[in-house]
Design a protein around this motif. Sequence first.
Motif, PDB file in Angstrom:
ATOM      1  N   THR A   1      38.553  38.517  36.097  1.00 40.65           N
ATOM      2  CA  THR A   1      39.465  39.660  36.137  1.00 40.65           C
ATOM      3  C   THR A   1      40.908  39.220  35.943  1.00 40.65           C
ATOM      4  OG1 THR A   1      37.938  40.667  37.739  1.00 40.65           O
ATOM      5  CG2 THR A   1      40.056  41.734  37.433  1.00 40.65           C
ATOM      6  N   ASN A   2      41.286  38.128  36.584  1.00 38.17           N
ATOM      7  CA  ASN A   2      42.663  37.655  36.481  1.00 38.17           C
ATOM      8  C   ASN A   2      42.964  37.129  35.075  1.00 38.17           C
ATOM      9  OD1 ASN A   2      45.225  37.087  37.914  1.00 38.17           O
ATOM     10  ND2 ASN A   2      44.731  34.963  37.424  1.00 38.17           N
TER      11      ASN A   2
ATOM     12  N   TYR B   1      43.064  40.530  32.818  1.00 35.45           N
ATOM     13  CA  TYR B   1      43.913  41.659  33.206  1.00 35.45           C
ATOM     14  C   TYR B   1      45.077  41.288  34.120  1.00 35.45           C
ATOM     15  CZ  TYR B   1      39.581  43.635  31.514  1.00 35.45           C
ATOM     16  OH  TYR B   1      38.482  43.905  30.742  1.00 35.45           O
ATOM     17  N   GLY B   2      45.144  40.033  34.536  1.00 35.10           N
ATOM     18  CA  GLY B   2      46.277  39.599  35.329  1.00 35.10           C
ATOM     19  C   GLY B   2      47.531  39.435  34.486  1.00 35.10           C
TER      20      GLY B   2
ATOM     21  N   TYR C   1      50.887  40.342  38.277  1.00 34.11           N
ATOM     22  CA  TYR C   1      49.690  40.994  38.816  1.00 34.11           C
ATOM     23  C   TYR C   1      48.565  39.976  38.891  1.00 34.11           C
ATOM     24  CZ  TYR C   1      45.904  44.387  39.384  1.00 34.11           C
ATOM     25  OH  TYR C   1      44.823  45.092  39.861  1.00 34.11           O
ATOM     26  N   GLN C   2      47.960  39.828  40.065  1.00 36.07           N
ATOM     27  CA  GLN C   2      46.862  38.896  40.284  1.00 36.07           C
ATOM     28  C   GLN C   2      45.706  39.635  40.949  1.00 36.07           C
ATOM     29  OE1 GLN C   2      48.833  35.747  42.562  1.00 36.07           O
ATOM     30  NE2 GLN C   2      49.054  34.538  40.701  1.00 36.07           N
ATOM     31  N   PRO C   3      44.808  40.204  40.162  1.00 35.11           N
ATOM     32  CA  PRO C   3      43.702  40.997  40.709  1.00 35.11           C
ATOM     33  C   PRO C   3      42.602  40.127  41.298  1.00 35.11           C
ATOM     34  CG  PRO C   3      43.505  40.856  38.345  1.00 35.11           C
ATOM     35  CD  PRO C   3      44.814  40.196  38.693  1.00 35.11           C
TER      36      PRO C   3
ATOM     37  N   GLU D   1      40.685  47.366  40.262  1.00 37.45           N
ATOM     38  CA  GLU D   1      41.246  46.032  40.064  1.00 37.45           C
ATOM     39  C   GLU D   1      41.642  45.812  38.607  1.00 37.45           C
ATOM     40  OE1 GLU D   1      38.805  46.093  43.663  1.00 37.45           O
ATOM     41  OE2 GLU D   1      38.399  46.630  41.579  1.00 37.45           O
TER      42      GLU D   1
ATOM     43  N   SER E   1      46.099  47.127  36.536  1.00 35.13           N
ATOM     44  CA  SER E   1      46.829  46.124  35.779  1.00 35.13           C
ATOM     45  C   SER E   1      47.928  46.769  34.931  1.00 35.13           C
ATOM     46  CB  SER E   1      45.881  45.354  34.857  1.00 35.13           C
ATOM     47  OG  SER E   1      46.597  44.549  33.941  1.00 35.13           O
TER      48      SER E   1
END
Length: 279
Positions: A202-203, A206-207, A220-222, A256, A260
């Motif tokens: 995810t990171n 989309y981070g 942003y750090q999901p 999550e 983003s």
Amino acid sequence: MQFAAKLILLLSLLLACQQAVASNRFYADNQLEPTDGFAWDWSFGAGYYIDKHYLAGVEYDDGLELDVNIALSYDRFYLDIDNSQLSGGFIIGYNLVDQYNWSLDIISTDIQDGFNEEGPFYNNKKPVDELAGITERKGDFAAGLRLSRRFDDTQISFELLHDISKSHQSYLASGFVSTIVDWQNWEFRFGTGYHIYSSDFTNYYYGVSEQEATDVRPIYQPSQSFGLLFEFHSEYPISEDWVFLNGLLVNWYSSEVTDSPIVDDDMQIKAKIGVRYVF
């Protein structure tokens, strides 16, 4: 990997052997089971698609695309390239166990498409303001185990895969339920899936890192995320060799992903209409 796929594709077009029925790993007519020697099947076609993407600034893309579908098997090894169905893709596998409608396989397949500051790689028409300055996210190629159970025209399967392409290098877990319904000359396919994406996955996609952050795009750090998939696909024979097809694929993503700064929609929707020639 691309060279090997092209080589196998070329060999499949040159060799004339017995037919092997197959489809992508999502559906219940997947017959990628151990064979006696070498077997193959292939078809080709074309279609028009519309893709409403979830990335910020990417509204939709449409156009014509060619479909080449190849199914190869040799004893317990198999290769399946399915481009006619929206959930299709590229898969290499080896069957470990096939008993009582249960199958356990080692598989390698692509899971996630990459993108850059111009959006999805197929887009690449003009820069997207909302994505300007982000680093490229590469598509992945994962390997792992797949357990499936067939019930007549329905299939349930579970997968645990790990990225081996050095993109995000993390784990993904998925579950699928699918069924096929025949009505007169129509074949209807319905399927739904559930994905669990690791925090690293995810990171990576989309981070937003410190280097990518701007005044309107914060860091942003999901954490771990989830996704739901739904597909409808139908086919109708319009002649002895030609088949009409159409489909709809919907991917829904958890908060999550949608929280983003580089994502502005919680779902991706893709539709397709086309034809394919079956040998």
